[in-house]
Motif scaffolding. Structure first.
Motif, mmCIF file in Angstrom:
data_model
loop_
_atom_site.group_PDB
_atom_site.id
_atom_site.type_symbol
_atom_site.label_atom_id
_atom_site.label_comp_id
_atom_site.label_asym_id
_atom_site.label_seq_id
_atom_site.Cartn_x
_atom_site.Cartn_y
_atom_site.Cartn_z
ATOM 1 N N HIS A 287 0.816 -1.209 0.000
ATOM 2 C CA HIS A 287 0.000 0.000 0.000
ATOM 3 C C HIS A 287 0.852 1.263 0.000
ATOM 4 O O HIS A 287 0.588 2.205 -0.757
ATOM 5 N N VAL A 288 1.870 1.322 0.849
ATOM 6 C CA VAL A 288 2.610 2.564 1.061
ATOM 7 C C VAL A 288 3.767 2.724 0.083
ATOM 8 O O VAL A 288 3.927 3.767 -0.546
ATOM 9 N N VAL A 289 4.572 1.700 -0.057
ATOM 10 C CA VAL A 289 5.787 1.792 -0.869
ATOM 11 C C VAL A 289 5.495 1.501 -2.339
ATOM 12 O O VAL A 289 6.034 2.166 -3.233
ATOM 13 N N ASP A 290 4.629 0.526 -2.592
ATOM 14 C CA ASP A 290 4.353 0.111 -3.964
ATOM 15 C C ASP A 290 3.128 0.802 -4.561
ATOM 16 O O ASP A 290 2.643 0.384 -5.624
ATOM 17 N N ASP A 291 2.599 1.801 -3.862
ATOM 18 C CA ASP A 291 1.583 2.715 -4.407
ATOM 19 C C ASP A 291 0.172 2.148 -4.495
ATOM 20 O O ASP A 291 -0.702 2.768 -5.101
ATOM 21 N N CYS A 292 -0.099 0.999 -3.890
ATOM 22 C CA CYS A 292 -1.453 0.444 -4.003
ATOM 23 C C CYS A 292 -2.508 1.313 -3.332
ATOM 24 O O CYS A 292 -3.685 1.252 -3.697
ATOM 25 N N VAL A 293 -2.107 2.116 -2.346
ATOM 26 C CA VAL A 293 -3.072 3.011 -1.698
ATOM 27 C C VAL A 293 -3.780 3.890 -2.717
ATOM 28 O O VAL A 293 -4.938 4.274 -2.530
ATOM 29 N N GLU A 294 -3.101 4.202 -3.802
ATOM 30 C CA GLU A 294 -3.683 5.108 -4.793
ATOM 31 C C GLU A 294 -4.845 4.478 -5.540
ATOM 32 O O GLU A 294 -5.606 5.169 -6.204
ATOM 33 N N GLY A 295 -4.998 3.152 -5.434
ATOM 34 C CA GLY A 295 -6.117 2.483 -6.083
ATOM 35 C C GLY A 295 -7.243 2.120 -5.145
ATOM 36 O O GLY A 295 -8.182 1.421 -5.550
#
Length: 687
Positions: free
Chosen positions: A268-276
């Motif tokens: 979520h935080v490092v690999d950007d999944c939070v943005e989805g």
């Protein structure tokens, strides 16, 4: 301060401390790129810390069972469910009954709390027999169904699951979410709607979905067709996440199959999944968990973690990591057979392969049935057949439940006497340290490691640029302007800068430091104001300001702020930490110079908000001068859970205990005067 003292101080710093060049470059288009690199490196470090800590202290079953109740309470707290709301009358109502293809479908609604309507479809076999059946609660993901501008609820999209369970000997209740249901609430408060006050409130729609699931279990157990001791939960995507919340907090769930609903904090935080993901996918991470902690609370009950291998918002590596960590807890229970991992080929879709394993899992653990699946899950009803309301209820709170779901303190509920204030202050500060600023570094603080980069004199006024470590990787600037003539009795004027104020200050400093700020248009008049003061001025810039500013692109900035929340912090909370660290760095400079003189703290707007909170965690100040300080949390930067503890008038009262005088000015001063008029403890405020 005498000029000779300042020069002795600067000489000592230059000799004793080696220079750094971390932010010596001129502000330019590369500054935001450098700021973005810094903040993402910070996120990487913090995420690694939380990942390493997750379940690390659990070595035996006794370790786990001793802590489990505490973790359960923490999760409830992070969902806004501590204390649990009252279990009011569900007022369950069936609005229509459909019998078709050997199935009975009841269109129904209940109120999980007064005015919080939950719409759903209850599927059951038409020919059930006399014995109660196992039941499955199906919680929907984001599958919008709209006809002629009317929302039919995401239950219509996921109807094939309910139909399969009923055709195979279950009662299945499929419930709408508050987002995309017949009553369309909000899941995107911080994601899209700029409702950052959700963090202040400690509110997440995940809490509402979890609560609606709890009350759905109450409803299922009230039905004579249901065996209340054999209930499972499943759902996909958003429904997968809600399956986690419900299975973790409610022991009545005897088997769970969350599908594509969980992955690691790193993803979520490092690999950007939070943005989805919208906000319903996350608890307010007050206690700084990684997600295997949620999964562990299901143990030792049967749990199947199910996902596809090309899911862009629930990546395979994170899903496998969650499984590996929670497996250790199941092994402590000697129940590894109760934990499954199902990975099949595909993207983020509701595939048949995912369904089949879920169906077999429930058959095995709710019916002791290992037979092969020989029927497919298909849609058998027109969406409009599954609609519950002909007319939406006028007393509904579903669309605005974010306004009231988590109780908040009353801004007018203030102590009446100084002794009452001092007693309340201790409690408030303890709660703030635990639930609002719990993401600050714990234990012994890092060395400040103050270092001077340069000292320049311009027309008799000196400018010293120094750095200090706030929290790695952040080394932040202190800029000390020593005027031509100083009054040795005057307080050192410390100014906290936000990004707007930094741009103005950089223009003044460009007059004296053209080599550093050459691409900023110099402002001679602003420089002259600094040079004409009778006391030193020190500028503090927390992370995200000036040389460490991250992107001001709206989407990028939004998800930076959301990443902070996932780490149990907020950007504003860490900026407050930086300000109090800057004050400590300033005081450490020398015993007989700036560091030993009284400090007067000045700030405006957002920086005023940082400053008033920083004053609570710093040595007492001579003066706190705040311009345009917000009067309520809702208009202020976000801090986790703060509205459950204090409102802005409480904070001002706390700050008044920490300084000799407190002055409020600017556009909000009229509102502050009105607040103070009925509050005797604010009579000493200055305007």
């Amino acid at each position: 301060m005498a000029r000779s003292t300042i020069w002795l101080l600067v000489t000592w710093l230059l000799i004793c401390l080696p220079p750094l060049t971390c932010w010596a470059e001129k502000p330019s288009a590369t500054d935001s790129a450098r700021g973005d690199d810094l903040v993402h490196e910070y996120f990487r470090q913090q995420t690694q810390q939380l990942t390493d800590n997750c379940l690390a202290d659990i070595q035996t079953l006794e370790d786990w069972t001793e802590r489990r109740a505490q973790y359960h309470e923490q999760l409830l707290d992070m969902l806004g469910l501590n204390p649990m709301p009252p279990r009011s009358d569900l007022q369950a109502t069936v609005t229509d009954v459909i019998e078709q293809d050997g199935l009975v479908v009841e269109n129904l609604h209940f109120q999980s709390m007064p005015g919080l309507y939950v719409t759903g479809n209850l599927y059951r076999p038409a020919d059930q027999g006399d014995d109660p059946l196992p039941a499955v609660l199906y919680v929907c993901g984001h599958g919008r169904v709209v006809e002629d501008g009317v929302s039919l609820g995401n239950k219509a999209h996921y109807q094939h699951h309910g139909a399969w369970f009923a055709r195979n000997g279950y009662v299945c209740l499929v419930i709408d979410t508050i987002q995309l249901g017949e009553l369309e609430g909000i899941h995107h408060g911080t994601y899209r709607e700029r409702m950052w006050w959700w963090n202040n409130r400690g509110y997440t729609p995940a809490g509402v979905e979890a609560w609606n699931g709890v009350r759905a279990l109450d409803y299922l157990q009230s039905r004579p067709e249901v065996d209340g001791q054999r209930i499972g939960v499943t759902g996909r995507s958003g429904g997968g996440a809600y399956s986690w919340w419900l299975a973790a907090i409610d022991q009545r769930i005897r088997a769970a199959v969350p599908v594509a609903g969980i992955t690691s904090l790193k993803n979520h935080v490092v690999d950007d999944c939070v943005e989805g993901h919208c906000d319903c996918m996350f608890m307010v991470n007050t206690y700084r968990w990684d997600f295997p902690m949620v999964a562990a609370l299901v143990a030792p009950r049967p749990l199947l973690i199910s996902n596809t291998d090309r899911d862009g918002i629930f990546p395979l590596d994170g899903v496998v990591d969650v499984h590996a960590k929670v497996r250790r807890i199941y092994e402590l229970y000697d129940a590894p057979k109760n934990l499954g991992l199902h990975i099949t080929s595909g993207p983020h879709h509701d595939t048949q392969e995912l369904r089949i394993h879920a169906f077999r899992w429930f058959n095995r653990h709710l019916r002791n049935d290992e037979s092969l699946i020989d029927t497919v899950a298909d849609k058998r009803f027109e969406p409009r057949q599954l609609k519950v309301f002909d007319e939406l209820p006028s007393d509904q709170r579903t669309t605005s439940i974010h306004e009231s779901f988590v109780p908040a303190v009353d801004a007018e509920d203030l102590p009446g006497t100084r002794s009452e204030l001092q007693a309340a202050a201790e409690q408030w500060m303890q709660q703030l340290e635990t639930k609002t600023f719990g993401g600050w570094p714990q234990g012994e603080a890092e060395p400040l490691d103050v270092e001077v980069q340069s000292t320049t004199e311009h027309q008799g006024t000196s400018v010293t640029v120094a750095e200090f470590t706030s929290q790695r990787p952040y080394r932040l600037p202190l800029i000390i302007v020593q005027p031509r003539q100083t009054n040795s009795d005057a307080d050192v004027r410390v100014v906290v800068l936000d990004q707007t104020a930094w741009r103005q200050t950089a223009a003044a400093l460009a007059v004296a430091l053209p080599e550093r700020y050459g691409d900023v248009a110099p402002d001679a008049a602003a420089w002259q104001q600094l040079a004409d003061r009778d006391a030193p001025t020190v500028f503090i810039m927390p992370r995200g300001v000036g040389p460490t500013a991250w992107s001001d692109d709206d989407r990028a900035a939004t998800h930076i702020r959301r990443r902070f929340m996932l780490l149990g912090q907020t950007a504003a909370g860490m900026q407050i930490y930086d300000v109090q660290r800057g004050l400590a760095a300033l005081r450490s400079l020398a015993d007989d110079s700036i560091g030993s003189r009284k400090l007067s703290l000045h700030a405006r707007g957002t920086a005023a908000f940082w400053a008033v909170y920083a004053s609570l965690f710093s040595q007492p100040l001579a003066k706190l001068q705040l311009q345009d300080l917000p009067t309520r949390n809702r208009d202020a930067p976000d801090l986790l859970n703060v509205s459950r503890i204090v409102e802005m008038p409480h904070v001002v009262l706390l700050a008044s205990l920490r300084c000799d005088s407190l002055q409020l000015s600017g556009e909000t001063s009229k509102a502050w005067r009105k607040i103070a008029a009925d509050q005797p403890l604010m009579s000493n405020l200055q305007w």
